[in-house]
Structure formats: structure tokens, C-alpha cells
Design a protein around this motif. Sequence first.
Motif, PDB file in Angstrom:
ATOM      1  N   HIS A  29      -6.040  14.523  16.888  1.00 33.73           N
ATOM      2  CA  HIS A  29      -5.407  14.646  16.096  1.00 33.73           C
ATOM      3  C   HIS A  29      -4.898  13.350  15.303  1.00 33.73           C
ATOM      4  CE1 HIS A  29      -1.884  15.928  13.556  1.00 33.73           C
ATOM      5  NE2 HIS A  29      -1.068  15.601  14.513  1.00 33.73           N
ATOM      6  N   GLY A  30      -5.004  13.180  13.909  1.00 30.90           N
ATOM      7  CA  GLY A  30      -4.421  12.035  13.241  1.00 30.90           C
ATOM      8  C   GLY A  30      -5.447  11.046  13.230  1.00 30.90           C
ATOM      9  N   ILE A  31      -6.515  11.189  13.548  1.00 28.85           N
ATOM     10  CA  ILE A  31      -7.664  10.131  13.286  1.00 28.85           C
ATOM     11  C   ILE A  31      -7.910  10.010  11.664  1.00 28.85           C
ATOM     12  CG2 ILE A  31     -10.403   9.721  13.689  1.00 28.85           C
ATOM     13  CD1 ILE A  31      -8.435   8.725  15.889  1.00 28.85           C
ATOM     14  N   ARG A  32      -8.278  11.109  11.156  1.00 29.33           N
ATOM     15  CA  ARG A  32      -8.321  11.183   9.631  1.00 29.33           C
ATOM     16  C   ARG A  32      -7.329  10.416   8.875  1.00 29.33           C
ATOM     17  NH1 ARG A  32      -9.219  16.627   6.617  1.00 29.33           N
ATOM     18  NH2 ARG A  32      -7.236  17.057   7.809  1.00 29.33           N
ATOM     19  N   GLY A  33      -6.165  10.650   9.190  1.00 29.76           N
ATOM     20  CA  GLY A  33      -4.953  10.137   8.432  1.00 29.76           C
ATOM     21  C   GLY A  33      -4.798   8.478   8.615  1.00 29.76           C
ATOM     22  N   ALA A  34      -5.151   8.078   9.843  1.00 29.28           N
ATOM     23  CA  ALA A  34      -5.207   6.672  10.233  1.00 29.28           C
ATOM     24  C   ALA A  34      -6.360   6.100   9.724  1.00 29.28           C
ATOM     25  CB  ALA A  34      -5.288   6.410  11.790  1.00 29.28           C
ATOM     26  N   LEU A  35      -7.520   6.733   9.648  1.00 26.16           N
ATOM     27  CA  LEU A  35      -8.415   6.139   9.122  1.00 26.16           C
ATOM     28  C   LEU A  35      -8.502   5.743   7.519  1.00 26.16           C
ATOM     29  CD1 LEU A  35     -11.758   5.130   9.316  1.00 26.16           C
ATOM     30  CD2 LEU A  35     -12.227   7.448   9.037  1.00 26.16           C
ATOM     31  N   SER A  36      -8.041   6.568   6.953  1.00 24.34           N
ATOM     32  CA  SER A  36      -7.748   6.690   5.596  1.00 24.34           C
ATOM     33  C   SER A  36      -6.676   5.449   5.243  1.00 24.34           C
ATOM     34  CB  SER A  36      -7.211   7.839   4.878  1.00 24.34           C
ATOM     35  OG  SER A  36      -6.029   8.435   5.364  1.00 24.34           O
ATOM     36  N   SER A  37      -5.656   5.470   5.916  1.00 22.34           N
ATOM     37  CA  SER A  37      -4.685   4.335   5.600  1.00 22.34           C
ATOM     38  C   SER A  37      -5.319   3.101   5.973  1.00 22.34           C
ATOM     39  CB  SER A  37      -3.621   4.664   6.191  1.00 22.34           C
ATOM     40  OG  SER A  37      -3.583   4.683   7.529  1.00 22.34           O
ATOM     41  N   ALA A  38      -6.217   2.764   6.880  1.00 23.52           N
ATOM     42  CA  ALA A  38      -6.878   1.610   7.235  1.00 23.52           C
ATOM     43  C   ALA A  38      -7.710   1.170   6.149  1.00 23.52           C
ATOM     44  CB  ALA A  38      -7.559   1.704   8.624  1.00 23.52           C
ATOM     45  N   ILE A  39      -8.494   2.288   5.664  1.00 21.85           N
ATOM     46  CA  ILE A  39      -9.478   1.717   4.436  1.00 21.85           C
ATOM     47  C   ILE A  39      -8.454   1.279   3.374  1.00 21.85           C
ATOM     48  CG2 ILE A  39     -10.990   2.917   2.849  1.00 21.85           C
ATOM     49  CD1 ILE A  39     -12.121   4.587   5.138  1.00 21.85           C
ATOM     50  N   ALA A  40      -7.556   2.322   3.004  1.00 20.55           N
ATOM     51  CA  ALA A  40      -6.687   1.790   1.785  1.00 20.55           C
ATOM     52  C   ALA A  40      -6.228   0.141   1.914  1.00 20.55           C
ATOM     53  CB  ALA A  40      -5.602   2.780   1.787  1.00 20.55           C
ATOM     54  N   THR A  41      -5.528  -0.121   3.194  1.00 21.71           N
ATOM     55  CA  THR A  41      -5.094  -1.225   3.232  1.00 21.71           C
ATOM     56  C   THR A  41      -6.331  -2.411   3.205  1.00 21.71           C
ATOM     57  OG1 THR A  41      -3.815  -0.474   5.128  1.00 21.71           O
ATOM     58  CG2 THR A  41      -4.235  -2.882   5.211  1.00 21.71           C
ATOM     59  N   ARG A  42      -7.475  -2.181   3.884  1.00 21.15           N
ATOM     60  CA  ARG A  42      -8.628  -3.112   3.505  1.00 21.15           C
ATOM     61  C   ARG A  42      -9.017  -3.147   1.868  1.00 21.15           C
ATOM     62  NH1 ARG A  42      -8.720  -7.025   6.463  1.00 21.15           N
ATOM     63  NH2 ARG A  42     -10.265  -7.515   5.134  1.00 21.15           N
ATOM     64  N   LEU A  43      -8.901  -1.914   1.266  1.00 20.92           N
ATOM     65  CA  LEU A  43      -9.155  -2.166  -0.111  1.00 20.92           C
ATOM     66  C   LEU A  43      -8.004  -3.063  -0.879  1.00 20.92           C
ATOM     67  CD1 LEU A  43     -10.170   1.736  -1.007  1.00 20.92           C
ATOM     68  CD2 LEU A  43     -11.558  -0.506  -1.199  1.00 20.92           C
ATOM     69  N   ALA A  44      -6.753  -2.857  -0.192  1.00 25.31           N
ATOM     70  CA  ALA A  44      -5.958  -3.642  -1.045  1.00 25.31           C
ATOM     71  C   ALA A  44      -5.825  -5.158  -0.454  1.00 25.31           C
ATOM     72  CB  ALA A  44      -4.534  -3.099  -0.428  1.00 25.31           C
ATOM     73  N   PHE A  45      -6.597  -5.423   0.344  1.00 27.39           N
ATOM     74  CA  PHE A  45      -6.887  -7.040   0.775  1.00 27.39           C
ATOM     75  C   PHE A  45      -8.092  -7.403  -0.144  1.00 27.39           C
ATOM     76  CE2 PHE A  45      -5.194  -6.617   5.240  1.00 27.39           C
ATOM     77  CZ  PHE A  45      -3.825  -6.556   4.616  1.00 27.39           C
ATOM     78  N   ILE A  84       1.008  -1.196   0.066  1.00 32.57           N
ATOM     79  CA  ILE A  84       0.031  -0.027  -0.122  1.00 32.57           C
ATOM     80  C   ILE A  84       0.626   1.206  -0.104  1.00 32.57           C
ATOM     81  CG2 ILE A  84      -1.750   1.338   1.173  1.00 32.57           C
ATOM     82  CD1 ILE A  84      -1.506  -2.142   2.080  1.00 32.57           C
ATOM     83  N   LEU A  85       0.679   2.108  -1.014  1.00 33.05           N
ATOM     84  CA  LEU A  85       1.542   3.277  -1.057  1.00 33.05           C
ATOM     85  C   LEU A  85       0.846   4.467  -0.408  1.00 33.05           C
ATOM     86  CD1 LEU A  85       3.852   5.085  -1.978  1.00 33.05           C
ATOM     87  CD2 LEU A  85       2.606   5.085  -4.313  1.00 33.05           C
ATOM     88  N   SER A  86       1.673   5.212   0.510  1.00 33.69           N
ATOM     89  CA  SER A  86       1.004   6.240   1.031  1.00 33.69           C
ATOM     90  C   SER A  86       1.923   7.630   0.690  1.00 33.69           C
ATOM     91  CB  SER A  86       1.035   6.340   2.696  1.00 33.69           C
ATOM     92  OG  SER A  86       0.714   7.584   3.318  1.00 33.69           O
ATOM     93  N   VAL A 146      -3.316  -0.018  -4.623  1.00 30.55           N
ATOM     94  CA  VAL A 146      -3.950   1.073  -3.603  1.00 30.55           C
ATOM     95  C   VAL A 146      -2.727   2.138  -3.258  1.00 30.55           C
ATOM     96  CG1 VAL A 146      -5.287   1.678  -1.637  1.00 30.55           C
ATOM     97  CG2 VAL A 146      -5.539  -0.536  -2.777  1.00 30.55           C
ATOM     98  N   VAL A 147      -3.368   3.326  -3.482  1.00 23.98           N
ATOM     99  CA  VAL A 147      -2.433   4.541  -3.184  1.00 23.98           C
ATOM    100  C   VAL A 147      -3.442   5.390  -2.222  1.00 23.98           C
ATOM    101  CG1 VAL A 147      -2.948   5.917  -5.334  1.00 23.98           C
ATOM    102  CG2 VAL A 147      -0.901   6.536  -3.769  1.00 23.98           C
ATOM    103  N   LYS A 148      -2.817   5.895  -1.190  1.00 23.12           N
ATOM    104  CA  LYS A 148      -3.428   6.948  -0.329  1.00 23.12           C
ATOM    105  C   LYS A 148      -2.436   8.219  -0.443  1.00 23.12           C
ATOM    106  CE  LYS A 148      -2.964   9.488   3.797  1.00 23.12           C
ATOM    107  NZ  LYS A 148      -3.115   9.028   4.916  1.00 23.12           N
ATOM    108  N   VAL A 149      -3.362   9.342  -1.049  1.00 23.29           N
ATOM    109  CA  VAL A 149      -2.681  10.604  -0.909  1.00 23.29           C
ATOM    110  C   VAL A 149      -3.190  11.555   0.005  1.00 23.29           C
ATOM    111  CG1 VAL A 149      -2.113  12.586  -2.718  1.00 23.29           C
ATOM    112  CG2 VAL A 149      -2.455  10.179  -3.580  1.00 23.29           C
ATOM    113  N   GLY A 150      -2.107  12.086   0.780  1.00 20.64           N
ATOM    114  CA  GLY A 150      -2.519  13.006   1.707  1.00 20.64           C
ATOM    115  C   GLY A 150      -2.062  14.508   1.663  1.00 20.64           C
ATOM    116  N   MET A 151      -1.159  14.820   2.466  1.00 19.86           N
ATOM    117  CA  MET A 151      -0.624  16.150   2.251  1.00 19.86           C
ATOM    118  C   MET A 151       0.229  16.567   1.147  1.00 19.86           C
ATOM    119  SD  MET A 151       2.105  18.325   4.668  1.00 19.86           S
ATOM    120  CE  MET A 151       0.825  18.913   6.279  1.00 19.86           C
ATOM    121  N   VAL A 152      -0.268  17.301  -0.132  1.00 19.37           N
ATOM    122  CA  VAL A 152       0.328  17.543  -1.125  1.00 19.37           C
ATOM    123  C   VAL A 152      -0.035  18.926  -1.386  1.00 19.37           C
ATOM    124  CG1 VAL A 152       1.107  17.310  -3.464  1.00 19.37           C
ATOM    125  CG2 VAL A 152       0.306  15.477  -1.881  1.00 19.37           C
TER     126      VAL A 152
END
Length: 376
Positions: free
Chosen positions: A220-236, A20-22, A89-95
Motif C-alpha cells: 500500500h502506498g508504493i504507487r503514490g510514492a513512486l509517482s511523487s518521486a518521478i515528479a520530483t526528478r522531472l522537476a530537477f 512540486i505540487l501534489s 511539475v504537478v502530480k494529480v492523484g485522488m480526484v
Amino acid sequence: MIPIIEINEYLCNMNTLTPILSITGSDNTGAAGIQADIKTITAMGGDALTALTAVTVQDSRGISNILDLPTDMVVGQVKAIIDDRHPKVVKVGMVRQPETIHALHHEIVGIPFKVMVPGILTAHNRLLLSESAITAWKSELLPEATLLIVRCNEAELLLGRSIVTDDDMLQAAKRLVEWGTQFVLLRGGHQVAGQLTTLLYGTGIRQFFTSQNTEGWLRHGIRGALSSAIATRLAFGDDISQAISLAHAYMHSQVVYAVENKNQSHRMADHYNLLMTLIAAHYREAHDVAFYADHMAITPRYLTKVTDSVVGKSPKQVIDDYLMKESISLLETSRMSIGEIASKLGYSSLAMFSNFFRAHQGCSPKEYRSSLGKTE
């Protein structure tokens, strides 16, 4: 010294894990950003691959400085990972740089699943993106998103419209999907005092979720953790609904309830959260306690025990409070007639709605709207 055979076994296992790419920035506190994504993806059994976009200086009070990495450095990291590991799967955050956003559009277009988390505002409501960066996100990355995760206040900036009611959330999500995003997870609705409302919207899906644990979900950080958790499950291999459900369950067990009142049983809290989720989804057609108890597979008597334990109210009071908050929001912010509002909220007649409203507010809907200087 570690035996060679153990090193080889480790490398072999690493290559069999789902990648999973972040793509996001750094958080030196470890609570968010690339550090938190690595923790979450690894804890859920995935292989965390990263491309760093920015370095931040921050503490519990917020971000004090940001250094954005050059576009070629960001793109170089992404190309190296895609060419070598082929993540699905890629998760794109702060850009934050428009030119980087434009370049990433071309690099990640071939990745099947893309979870986008623009991070327009910090948890302290500081604006992180320039106007040109927001424009670039809207034109380059949002149309490519499999799932877009934004808070209501961020969606207001994207769309130039206020989001106050459940219907506002629906219209906002619909508009974001019209831009090209496949699914939207719109978070942070405050329609009911002490509750947070989230909407999942996309083809064939319109699902509200509500939680009373505002302290936990706003950390703080909940949104990022939730998004990466969703990305991981999509990858599965999960579909969107399954991925969000399982990621949500992970967040509850590992993160959110770490701040829950220890004197309140988790079972009671879980039942109450389920009740609020069901009310958010069905309040337009169901106002009776039995309906919700049936859907929760418990008795109305036990549901009464749950709501009394958690918030000191009866289930009927909880339902009525939700209806009143939505009623007042619609009266204050919409141009709908009172009759249209009554119908939208599931009342078979204007008289029934007026009687309900008067019993709780002490005046009729018409009188309440008039007090705001509005007329039918």
C-alpha cells in the motif's frame, strides 16, 4: 525560542528549493496520499506543495469512509500555489468529483509537466471512482498527462479490454497514448508467476521492467510514492527515462526492499531483477544465456549462481519459463495462428517452437489450443 536569524535562513532555503505540487487525498495512516507525497518529495530534496482533495478514514484493512472536498476548496488551493510558487511539475492523484476534475483541467493546463495517477482501484481492488468520474478523467486530465501511471487492472477498466500478455500491455499503452497522454507507465503485469512486469511506453520508448519482489512493489502506498518521486526528478530537469530510473532506484533503497528476505543478498536480488528486466525486453529475439550475461557484464557461470541462489533454477530455465508463460497466454487469449505466435516469440520455424513447447508442456501448441476448445 528559535533565533530570528535561523527562521530567516529556513525561509530563504525553502524559497530556493524546487517546488512540486501534489493534488491528492489524505491517508491518515501516512502510508499513501498527501502525507506520503510530502515525505517522498522532501526526502528527495524538493519543496512539497499540496492541494488536498479528500479526507479518508482508513487502516491496514483499507478505506472505510471518504469525504470529498468541495470543488471551490480544491481549486482555491491549486490557484494559490500556482500563482505564488509557479511549480513546473504537478502530480494529480485522488480526484473523485467530475466537476473538480473539469475545473482542475483549466487550472493546471499551463504547468509544463503533469504526472497523472487516477487511483481508480485501491490496493485491495476496491473501486474508488464513479463511472462519471472515470469519464471525466478520460476526457479532461488523461489527455494532458506528461506521464500516466496506472496498473493493468485499472487500464482494463479504462479501455474495456483484458490485459494478459506483454503484447496486450503494449496495445493498451499505445491506445492510452492515442488519447493524448505523452508517456504511460503501465504497472502490475502478471505474465510470469512470481514476477511483476511494468511497461514504459511513449514516443521513442518501449521499455519493459520486471521484478521478482512482488511483495514490495504491491505494498500500500508504493504507487503514490513512486509517482511523487518521478515528479520530483522531472522537476530537477531529468527526462522521462532518467526520472523513472532514479525514482525507481530511490524506491528500491528506501521502500521496496524494506520487506525483502534478509537472508538473500541485495546484490544477488539486484542481478536477478536486472535479468528479468532484460528478458522482458528481449525475449522475442534472444533465448540464450550468453546474451543476457553479456548485457549484465557478468559471466554465464556467475549468472547461474545468481539464479540458483534466488529461485533455485538455471538461467536457461528462467528464460524458458518466461517464454512458456507468454506462449500459453498467447495461445489462450489471442487469435494469432500458432505460426504467428512462433514468429512473435523469436523462433525461426514452427517446428522449433513446437518442439520447445512439447518439451515443457508435454503436448504440441496445437494440441494445447485444441484442449481449450479452440482451433486454428
